[in-house]
Design a protein around this motif. Sequence first.
Motif, PDB file in Angstrom:
ATOM      1  N   PHE A 138      -5.905  -7.949  -7.195  1.00 13.82           N
ATOM      2  CA  PHE A 138      -6.153  -6.565  -7.584  1.00 13.82           C
ATOM      3  C   PHE A 138      -5.884  -5.635  -6.393  1.00 13.82           C
ATOM      4  N   THR A 139      -5.178  -4.560  -6.646  1.00 17.88           N
ATOM      5  CA  THR A 139      -4.773  -3.514  -5.679  1.00 17.88           C
ATOM      6  C   THR A 139      -3.565  -3.886  -4.823  1.00 17.88           C
ATOM      7  N   HIS A 140      -3.159  -5.143  -4.806  1.00 17.73           N
ATOM      8  CA  HIS A 140      -1.997  -5.497  -3.979  1.00 17.73           C
ATOM      9  C   HIS A 140      -0.682  -5.171  -4.697  1.00 17.73           C
ATOM     10  N   ILE A 141       0.416  -5.289  -3.949  1.00 20.55           N
ATOM     11  CA  ILE A 141       1.750  -5.087  -4.513  1.00 20.55           C
ATOM     12  C   ILE A 141       2.098  -6.266  -5.425  1.00 20.55           C
ATOM     13  N   SER A 142       2.760  -5.979  -6.533  1.00 21.64           N
ATOM     14  CA  SER A 142       3.175  -7.048  -7.448  1.00 21.64           C
ATOM     15  C   SER A 142       4.195  -7.958  -6.766  1.00 21.64           C
ATOM     16  N   PRO A 143       4.123  -9.270  -7.056  1.00 19.79           N
ATOM     17  CA  PRO A 143       5.075 -10.209  -6.445  1.00 19.79           C
ATOM     18  C   PRO A 143       6.412 -10.241  -7.186  1.00 19.79           C
ATOM     19  N   THR A 144       7.486 -10.277  -6.455  1.00 17.02           N
ATOM     20  CA  THR A 144       8.819 -10.346  -7.062  1.00 17.02           C
ATOM     21  C   THR A 144       9.533 -11.649  -6.712  1.00 17.02           C
ATOM     22  N   THR A 145       8.826 -12.554  -6.026  1.00 12.59           N
ATOM     23  CA  THR A 145       9.373 -13.893  -5.755  1.00 12.59           C
ATOM     24  C   THR A 145       8.242 -14.907  -5.932  1.00 12.59           C
ATOM     25  N   ALA A 146       8.619 -16.178  -6.104  1.00 13.72           N
ATOM     26  CA  ALA A 146       7.614 -17.235  -6.239  1.00 13.72           C
ATOM     27  C   ALA A 146       6.820 -17.367  -4.937  1.00 13.72           C
ATOM     28  N   HIS A 219      -5.427   3.485 -11.006  1.00 16.54           N
ATOM     29  CA  HIS A 219      -6.454   3.234 -10.005  1.00 16.54           C
ATOM     30  C   HIS A 219      -5.907   3.648  -8.640  1.00 16.54           C
ATOM     31  N   GLN A 220      -6.750   4.331  -7.873  1.00 18.85           N
ATOM     32  CA  GLN A 220      -6.320   4.832  -6.569  1.00 18.85           C
ATOM     33  C   GLN A 220      -5.717   3.753  -5.671  1.00 18.85           C
ATOM     34  N   LEU A 221      -6.222   2.532  -5.831  1.00 22.44           N
ATOM     35  CA  LEU A 221      -5.834   1.497  -4.879  1.00 22.44           C
ATOM     36  C   LEU A 221      -4.715   0.588  -5.370  1.00 22.44           C
ATOM     37  N   HIS A 222      -4.024   1.001  -6.429  1.00 23.52           N
ATOM     38  CA  HIS A 222      -2.978   0.128  -6.946  1.00 23.52           C
ATOM     39  C   HIS A 222      -1.737   0.088  -6.071  1.00 23.52           C
ATOM     40  N   ILE A 282      12.240  -2.692  -3.238  1.00 20.86           N
ATOM     41  CA  ILE A 282      11.158  -2.003  -2.530  1.00 20.86           C
ATOM     42  C   ILE A 282       9.901  -2.852  -2.342  1.00 20.86           C
ATOM     43  N   TYR A 283       9.448  -3.568  -3.371  1.00 19.76           N
ATOM     44  CA  TYR A 283       8.214  -4.353  -3.195  1.00 19.76           C
ATOM     45  C   TYR A 283       8.419  -5.459  -2.173  1.00 19.76           C
ATOM     46  N   HIS A 284       9.589  -6.081  -2.247  1.00 24.53           N
ATOM     47  CA  HIS A 284       9.865  -7.160  -1.298  1.00 24.53           C
ATOM     48  C   HIS A 284       9.878  -6.604   0.135  1.00 24.53           C
ATOM     49  N   THR A 285      10.480  -5.442   0.290  1.00 23.92           N
ATOM     50  CA  THR A 285      10.544  -4.803   1.612  1.00 23.92           C
ATOM     51  C   THR A 285       9.146  -4.475   2.127  1.00 23.92           C
ATOM     52  N   LEU A 286       8.307  -3.894   1.273  1.00 23.46           N
ATOM     53  CA  LEU A 286       6.948  -3.535   1.709  1.00 23.46           C
ATOM     54  C   LEU A 286       6.144  -4.785   2.063  1.00 23.46           C
ATOM     55  N   ARG A 287       6.350  -5.842   1.289  1.00 26.80           N
ATOM     56  CA  ARG A 287       5.651  -7.094   1.565  1.00 26.80           C
ATOM     57  C   ARG A 287       6.083  -7.661   2.926  1.00 26.80           C
ATOM     58  N   ARG A 312       9.062   6.716  -7.589  1.00 24.05           N
ATOM     59  CA  ARG A 312       8.215   7.767  -6.994  1.00 24.05           C
ATOM     60  C   ARG A 312       6.743   7.527  -7.330  1.00 24.05           C
ATOM     61  N   ASP A 313       6.493   7.124  -8.572  1.00 22.62           N
ATOM     62  CA  ASP A 313       5.127   6.812  -9.007  1.00 22.62           C
ATOM     63  C   ASP A 313       4.505   5.723  -8.124  1.00 22.62           C
ATOM     64  N   ARG A 314       5.234   4.622  -7.907  1.00 29.46           N
ATOM     65  CA  ARG A 314       4.670   3.515  -7.119  1.00 29.46           C
ATOM     66  C   ARG A 314       4.535   3.890  -5.640  1.00 29.46           C
ATOM     67  N   LEU A 315       5.507   4.649  -5.114  1.00 31.36           N
ATOM     68  CA  LEU A 315       5.437   5.025  -3.694  1.00 31.36           C
ATOM     69  C   LEU A 315       4.270   5.977  -3.460  1.00 31.36           C
ATOM     70  N   THR A 316       4.062   6.881  -4.403  1.00 27.81           N
ATOM     71  CA  THR A 316       2.951   7.824  -4.268  1.00 27.81           C
ATOM     72  C   THR A 316       1.632   7.059  -4.227  1.00 27.81           C
ATOM     73  N   LYS A 317       1.521   6.027  -5.065  1.00 31.74           N
ATOM     74  CA  LYS A 317       0.299   5.218  -5.061  1.00 31.74           C
ATOM     75  C   LYS A 317       0.153   4.431  -3.768  1.00 31.74           C
ATOM     76  N   ALA A 318       1.278   3.895  -3.295  1.00 30.15           N
ATOM     77  CA  ALA A 318       1.224   3.105  -2.052  1.00 30.15           C
ATOM     78  C   ALA A 318       0.727   3.971  -0.902  1.00 30.15           C
ATOM     79  N   ALA A 319       1.108   5.248  -0.918  1.00 34.71           N
ATOM     80  CA  ALA A 319       0.752   6.140   0.192  1.00 34.71           C
ATOM     81  C   ALA A 319      -0.590   6.835  -0.020  1.00 34.71           C
TER      82      ALA A 319
END
Length: 327
Positions: A138-146, A219-222, A282-287, A312-319
Amino acid sequence: MNLKVDVNKGAEILQSGGLVAFPTETVYGLGADASNEAAIRKIFAAKERPYDHPLIVHVSNFKQVAEWAQDVPPVAQKLADAFWPGPLTLILNRQPHVLDILTGGQATVGLRVPRHPVAQALLSAFGGGVAAPSANKFTHISPTTAAAVEEELGGRVDLILDGGDCEVGLESTILDLSRAEPVILRPGMISAEQLAAVMGRPVKTRELVETEVRTPGMHQLHYAPVTHTMLLESSVIQAALDTLPLDRLPVAVVTHSRFVFSGNHVQQVVLSNDPVVYAHDIYHTLRELDHAAVRCIIIESVPEAEAWDAIRDRLTKAAATRHSVRE
Ligand code: TXA
Ligand code: MG
């Protein structure tokens, strides 16, 4: 992987109430039998997710929607013809038998037919609906690799099916069809314009609607990296770098434009200026940056064009998250 052997094993685990992480074209999902309450509880425990966040039920084709939803409007069939299998989730009125734990006690249920061949094979072998949130805590970035699933939930799942890296890279578009007017609850790479074209009517986005519906991903922490993250216009990034306090260095700057940023302890990561490729990466890069020794991530804000809405939606949440700065 041996697709048939591993998928059959996955289906057996689902049948016996276990958890199987599997690839979809958006992100990896953490799957359980959607009609087994004890199995679904394991999802919430593994993710450390609060019970008021409902889960999406994954099915192998549109015909199965009727097993989970009722009063399905004709437009759902049109959308399914256009976008399923694919990265679109439909919110529909639920059948009475659908478990409260799946829906957060609401009168609706989220349904999706994913197109990743491993997801398709698993759903066919299992036969029923598979409840699956993204396979992260919960609140972490979604995984895009195994490997990212292993990092998030290793030891808490019975099997991780490795289907390579996810094609889309961001979670599905969520469209609520349970009200008088269709509303996008979560933007995804299937855009409002594409949905409107198929439905023959405009689609509202969540911001435009006063709503009491549970708020997917609101959720603020997504969707947040652990590292302190800022989203800045390219015109102010260099100045921000020049004045960054020492305890925020080294810093990574994630860009997509032609601007080059420099400074001591500044690492620039250049992503594509094509939103489809950017979303994939993007998710892989942030991870990866969460693993690197950076103390701060600055992300260049993205264009206003609709094709960038989900990003933009996901980046806004990340920040937007209050970060624990790494020591
Ligand atoms: O791409 C995706 O959608 C991925 C893959 C695995 O399919 N799944 C995913 O699930 O992102 P999750 O649980 O991480 O996010 C689904 C969101 C949740 O925030 C939840 O609140 C919302 O969907 N949701 C599920 N059922 C809903 C319902 N009946 N009404 C409103 N929102 C709902
Ligand atoms: Mg999620």
